[in-house]
Enzyme design. Structure first.
Site, mmCIF file in Angstrom:
data_model
loop_
_atom_site.group_PDB
_atom_site.id
_atom_site.type_symbol
_atom_site.label_atom_id
_atom_site.label_comp_id
_atom_site.label_asym_id
_atom_site.label_seq_id
_atom_site.Cartn_x
_atom_site.Cartn_y
_atom_site.Cartn_z
ATOM 1 N N TYR A 153 19.480 -11.057 69.798
ATOM 2 C CA TYR A 153 19.095 -11.642 68.178
ATOM 3 C C TYR A 153 18.171 -12.483 67.879
ATOM 4 O O TYR A 153 17.015 -11.959 67.186
ATOM 5 C CB TYR A 153 20.589 -12.954 67.881
ATOM 6 C CG TYR A 153 20.371 -13.677 66.852
ATOM 7 C CD1 TYR A 153 21.015 -12.812 65.040
ATOM 8 C CD2 TYR A 153 19.792 -14.994 66.589
ATOM 9 C CE1 TYR A 153 21.108 -13.742 64.244
ATOM 10 C CE2 TYR A 153 19.720 -15.653 65.380
ATOM 11 C CZ TYR A 153 20.518 -14.829 63.906
ATOM 12 O OH TYR A 153 20.502 -15.431 62.887
ATOM 13 N N LYS A 157 14.701 -11.103 65.840
ATOM 14 C CA LYS A 157 14.460 -12.283 64.388
ATOM 15 C C LYS A 157 13.087 -12.154 64.806
ATOM 16 O O LYS A 157 12.559 -12.029 63.573
ATOM 17 C CB LYS A 157 15.129 -12.891 64.079
ATOM 18 C CG LYS A 157 16.065 -13.260 63.404
ATOM 19 C CD LYS A 157 16.791 -12.706 62.507
ATOM 20 C CE LYS A 157 18.101 -12.910 61.802
ATOM 21 N NZ LYS A 157 18.672 -12.397 60.760
HETATM 22 P P1 NAP Z 1 27.986 -13.892 57.408
HETATM 23 O O1 NAP Z 1 28.259 -15.405 56.723
HETATM 24 O O2 NAP Z 1 28.147 -13.741 58.828
HETATM 25 O O3 NAP Z 1 27.390 -12.865 56.518
HETATM 26 C C1 NAP Z 1 26.854 -11.664 56.969
HETATM 27 C C2 NAP Z 1 26.588 -10.364 55.652
HETATM 28 O O4 NAP Z 1 26.546 -9.386 56.620
HETATM 29 C C3 NAP Z 1 27.993 -10.106 54.753
HETATM 30 O O5 NAP Z 1 28.004 -9.534 53.789
HETATM 31 C C4 NAP Z 1 27.922 -8.179 56.216
HETATM 32 O O6 NAP Z 1 28.862 -7.652 55.356
HETATM 33 C C5 NAP Z 1 27.009 -7.934 55.867
HETATM 34 N N1 NAP Z 1 26.755 -7.048 56.975
HETATM 35 C C6 NAP Z 1 27.022 -7.469 58.092
HETATM 36 N N2 NAP Z 1 26.403 -6.249 58.707
HETATM 37 C C7 NAP Z 1 26.106 -5.299 57.496
HETATM 38 C C8 NAP Z 1 25.689 -3.966 57.666
HETATM 39 N N3 NAP Z 1 25.769 -3.168 59.213
HETATM 40 N N4 NAP Z 1 25.412 -3.401 56.904
HETATM 41 C C9 NAP Z 1 25.708 -4.363 55.560
HETATM 42 N N5 NAP Z 1 25.986 -5.301 55.233
HETATM 43 C C10 NAP Z 1 25.760 -6.560 56.397
HETATM 44 O O7 NAP Z 1 25.986 -14.440 58.052
HETATM 45 P P2 NAP Z 1 25.443 -16.043 57.353
HETATM 46 O O8 NAP Z 1 25.573 -16.848 58.390
HETATM 47 O O9 NAP Z 1 25.212 -15.587 55.846
HETATM 48 O O10 NAP Z 1 23.495 -15.029 57.334
HETATM 49 C C11 NAP Z 1 22.886 -14.364 56.772
HETATM 50 C C12 NAP Z 1 21.583 -13.888 57.678
HETATM 51 O O11 NAP Z 1 21.423 -15.313 57.890
HETATM 52 C C13 NAP Z 1 21.876 -13.115 59.069
HETATM 53 O O12 NAP Z 1 20.646 -12.095 58.673
HETATM 54 C C14 NAP Z 1 21.770 -14.187 59.157
HETATM 55 O O13 NAP Z 1 21.339 -14.134 61.119
HETATM 56 C C15 NAP Z 1 20.573 -14.747 59.194
HETATM 57 N N6 NAP Z 1 20.537 -16.040 59.921
HETATM 58 C C16 NAP Z 1 22.634 -17.446 59.565
HETATM 59 C C17 NAP Z 1 21.985 -18.650 59.888
HETATM 60 C C18 NAP Z 1 23.170 -19.934 60.307
HETATM 61 O O14 NAP Z 1 23.240 -20.364 60.229
HETATM 62 N N7 NAP Z 1 24.214 -19.542 59.355
HETATM 63 C C19 NAP Z 1 20.576 -19.304 60.687
HETATM 64 C C20 NAP Z 1 19.795 -17.940 61.095
HETATM 65 C C21 NAP Z 1 19.978 -17.425 60.413
HETATM 66 P P3 NAP Z 1 30.452 -7.810 55.076
HETATM 67 O O15 NAP Z 1 31.025 -8.829 54.222
HETATM 68 O O16 NAP Z 1 31.274 -7.035 54.615
HETATM 69 O O17 NAP Z 1 30.696 -8.032 56.748
#
Ligand code: NAP
Length: 241
Positions: A153, A157
């Site tokens: 990851y 990133k």
């Molecule tokens: P999440 O709640 O798990 O949502 C992930 C989203 O990405 C969902 O809409 C999912 O679709 C979609 N997705 C996953 N794999 C995909 C693929 N191969 N093709 C198309 N869509 C895909 O994640 P989140 O926490 O909101 O994270 C969003 C972003 O922020 C990510 O890049 C993550 O690395 C980054 N981030 C998150 C955090 C945190 O603390 N949450 C911190 C730093 C960075 P489905 O609903 O259909 O599964």
């Protein structure tokens, strides 16, 4: 229909959904992409439409180059332009490096880094023709500082940050800005199994982030920050001060 369109990958849930809502509130029609959870995608589209903009959901795997090209072609045929791209979709497959399988390494690199390459390359061609556009990439503080148990990851990133800076240099002359945000711990499905109480202790602002905390910064970079490009904004409640 608005004259401006935003595309948010992974816009059906979590941070992506909050970004889609924020951009709709700013007057953009919004296309969200998702991988498989149709129910969440449809619910988000309804919420977006209730804000008075046009909205649609496209299911495709961002790691699949052909699927991405077909979907972007369809979106451009329907809407004619893409003004904002938020490369948000991402996954985790955590584990200690010595035991990390090639499958888990590839899955994270293919989705979190190559996915952004696939979607950006398809969208940038349209933005270059428009001679304007803004891209915001969803990085992570882990891509700057590293994290034990997240080598795949963190590498993806960090790669996304390199992609952001390089594209910002390549595309500035075409009036296309490329920035990234680097969230800390944000309350979504991705982080639901973490020990929130323990993490909160080390966050100066004494709370985990909400998806809307990230979305407001994404909207700022995509819409308001007209003289900002190539930057990475850390949004982590002060965790990395
Ligand atoms: P999440 O709640 O798990 O949502 C992930 C989203 O990405 C969902 O809409 C999912 O679709 C979609 N997705 C996953 N794999 C995909 C693929 N191969 N093709 C198309 N869509 C895909 O994640 P989140 O926490 O909101 O994270 C969003 C972003 O922020 C990510 O890049 C993550 O690395 C980054 N981030 C998150 C955090 C945190 O603390 N949450 C911190 C730093 C960075 P489905 O609903 O259909 O599964």
């Amino acid at each position: 229909m608005s004259e401006k369109l935003a595309l948010v990958t992974g816009g059906s849930r979590g941070i992506g959904k909050a970004c889609a809502i924020e951009l709709a509130k700013a007057g953009y029609d919004v296309v969200i992409n998702y991988a498989g959870n149709e129910e969440a995608a449809n619910k988000t589209v309804s919420e977006l439409k209730s804000l008075g903009v046009d909205a649609a959901a496209y299911r495709f795997d961002i790691s699949d180059n052909d699927a991405v090209n077909n979907a972007i072609k369809e979106i451009l045929e329907k809407y004619g332009r893409i003004d904002i791209l938020v490369n948000n979709a991402g996954i985790t497959r955590d584990g200690l490096f010595m035991r990390m399988s090639k499958e888990n390494w590839n899955a994270v690199i293919d989705t979190n880094l190559t996915g952004a390459y696939n979607v950006s390359q398809a969208v940038v061609k349209a933005m270059v023709k428009q001679r304007c556009g803004a891209i915001v990439n969803m990085a992570s503080i882990v891509g700057i500082y590293g994290n034990a148990g997240q080598a795949n990851y963190a590498a993806a990133k960090a790669g996304l940050i390199g992609l952001t800076k390089s594209l910002s240099k390549e595309l500035a002359s075409r009036n296309i800005r490329v920035n990234a945000v680097a969230p800390g711990f944000i309350q979504t499905d991705m982080t639901k199994d973490l020990d929130a109480e323990k993490i909160t202790e080390v966050i100066p602002l004494k709370r985990l982030g909400e998806p809307s905390d990230i979305a407001s910064a994404v909207k700022f970079l995509a819409v308001d920050a007209t003289y900002v490009t190539g930057q990475v904004l850390q949004i982590d409640g002060g965790l990395t001060i």
